[in-house]
Design a protein around this motif. Structure first.
Motif, PDB file in Angstrom:
ATOM      1  N   TRP A 187       0.813  -1.220   0.000  1.00 19.66           N
ATOM      2  CA  TRP A 187       0.000   0.000   0.000  1.00 19.66           C
ATOM      3  C   TRP A 187       0.847   1.272   0.000  1.00 19.66           C
ATOM      4  O   TRP A 187       0.419   2.310  -0.508  1.00 19.66           O
ATOM      5  N   TYR A 207      -3.752  -2.340   2.318  1.00 21.03           N
ATOM      6  CA  TYR A 207      -3.809  -2.223   3.780  1.00 21.03           C
ATOM      7  C   TYR A 207      -3.633  -0.766   4.216  1.00 21.03           C
ATOM      8  O   TYR A 207      -2.765  -0.442   5.039  1.00 21.03           O
ATOM      9  N   TYR A 250      -8.889  -7.083   6.893  1.00 22.40           N
ATOM     10  CA  TYR A 250      -8.714  -6.478   8.212  1.00 22.40           C
ATOM     11  C   TYR A 250      -8.725  -7.572   9.266  1.00 22.40           C
ATOM     12  O   TYR A 250      -9.439  -8.567   9.139  1.00 22.40           O
ATOM     13  N   PRO A 260      -3.618  -1.734   9.301  1.00 19.26           N
ATOM     14  CA  PRO A 260      -4.211  -3.003   8.854  1.00 19.26           C
ATOM     15  C   PRO A 260      -3.204  -4.039   8.370  1.00 19.26           C
ATOM     16  O   PRO A 260      -3.571  -5.201   8.187  1.00 19.26           O
ATOM     17  N   TRP A 261      -1.962  -3.622   8.189  1.00 14.20           N
ATOM     18  CA  TRP A 261      -0.944  -4.556   7.704  1.00 14.20           C
ATOM     19  C   TRP A 261      -0.321  -5.390   8.826  1.00 14.20           C
ATOM     20  O   TRP A 261       0.460  -6.312   8.564  1.00 14.20           O
TER      21      TRP A 261
END
Length: 338
Positions: A187, A207, A250, A260-261
């Motif tokens: 991302w 993410y 998620y 979120p990663w």
């Protein structure tokens, strides 16, 4: 005359709608020790997914190791060429389309984007090793008529330091594989990837941080998407290529949209509602955009009955409210011709 004009207007509208690209409503189908049977595919069909990412693996000992070890007897069945082929064929029997997405795993789960060689000699060894890895699976993609082939996943330093290698590799893959190509950029990497004009999709592992809140609301999450949507659309228009989320998802935990990663096994409290809301919003914000091709939920285990569940704070949506969200949106998109 008015009726004739109305007829042609309706005909034109029908023609335009029929030409709209099918959305990729996918799951990331995780490799296992076992062969895939029909009972493993049925849950994928139940959520109305029309694509699955099949992910064989190569391994590196550390971030500075130039040798990619792959397709060995010590690997799990689904991580090998034979296993990937078996997975693909079983999924295809059920009408599910395939993105073949070979990936690298570095010992102890270190981030592949930080892979960096210590010498020119090692860079060349890595290039030769990765080329063999990528071409092996490009041949499998062609053999199985896979719909998309992903040439790499989250390899920012490798791409940044050896851009010409990647340009040449894409040309070699195109001589072997006749389908569509992408690359899975992280991302925070995708805007710097140099080869989008040579591929069919701008692949992004989506993410994106959306909210600092422990329990983000739908409004929080929608607001969080707005700047990222602007940037994604701009890049899509610049290269005249659709954006494809090669991964998105998620964790079912508090602060699910903050980072979120995160993959560390922390003790963050389970939050099934947070995962479900974040999943709902990604569909509502992106799936109706013409510049967005769809994506692959991260991640989907083949043994559905024992995966995920109400006590699990990991990524899989299986046996959680998020699975119902995915089923709702994928099925409605399928019914509307997406």
């Amino acid at each position: 005359m008015k009726r004739l004009g109305l007829f042609f207007l309706c005909l034109l509208q029908f023609s335009c709608n029929s030409q709209r690209a099918e959305k990729i409503n996918g799951v990331s189908f995780v490799a296992s020790t076992d062969k895939v049977e029909q009972k493993h595919v049925d849950p994928v069909l139940n959520v109305s997914a029309n694509y699955a990412a099949v992910m064989p693996f190569g391994f590196a000992r550390n971030l500075n190791s130039p040798n990619i070890i792959f397709n060995t007897e010590r690997q799990w069945h689904g991580e090998t060429r034979e296993g990937a082929k078996q997975y693909i064929q079983q999924l295809q029997k059920n009408g599910i389309k395939i993105m073949l997405k070979p990936q690298i795993w570095i010992w102890r789960g270190e981030f592949t984007g930080d892979m960096m060689m210590n010498s020119e000699e090692d860079w060349k060894i890595l290039e030769d090793s990765y080329r063999e890895f990528a071409l092996t699976y490009a041949k499998l993609a062609e053999e199985t008529k896979s719909d998309i082939y992903c040439i790499g996943t989250e390899l920012e330093e490798f791409v940044k330091n050896r851009p010409q290698f990647w340009m040449n590799l894409i040309d070699e893959i195109k001589k072997i594989y006749s389908g569509r190509l992408t690359y899975a950029a992280n991302w925070d990497e995708y805007t710097r990837s140099p080869f989008w004009d040579k591929l069919d999709f701008i692949g992004v592992d989506g993410y994106f941080p959306l909210s600092e809140a422990r329990h983000p609301t739908l409004k929080d999450l929608k607001l969080g998407w707005q700047p990222w949507k602007t940037k994604l659309k701009s890049l899509s228009e610049k290269h005249d290529k659709p954006i494809l989320f090669t991964e998105f998802g998620y964790r079912s935990m508090d602060y699910t949209a903050k980072k979120p990663w995160l993959v560390d096994r922390n003790e963050m409290d389970v939050n099934l509602d947070g995962q479900a809301k974040a999943t709902q919003v990604v569909f509502e914000e992106l799936w109706n955009e013409d510049w967005f091709a769809g994506g692959f939920v991260w991640k989907w285990f083949i043994h559905h009955d024992v995966s995920g569940g109400s006590a699990d704070n990991r990524f899989t949506p299986q046996n959680k409210p998020a699975e119902s969200v995915i089923q709702k949106y994928y099925s409605s998109l399928q019914e509307s011709g997406f």
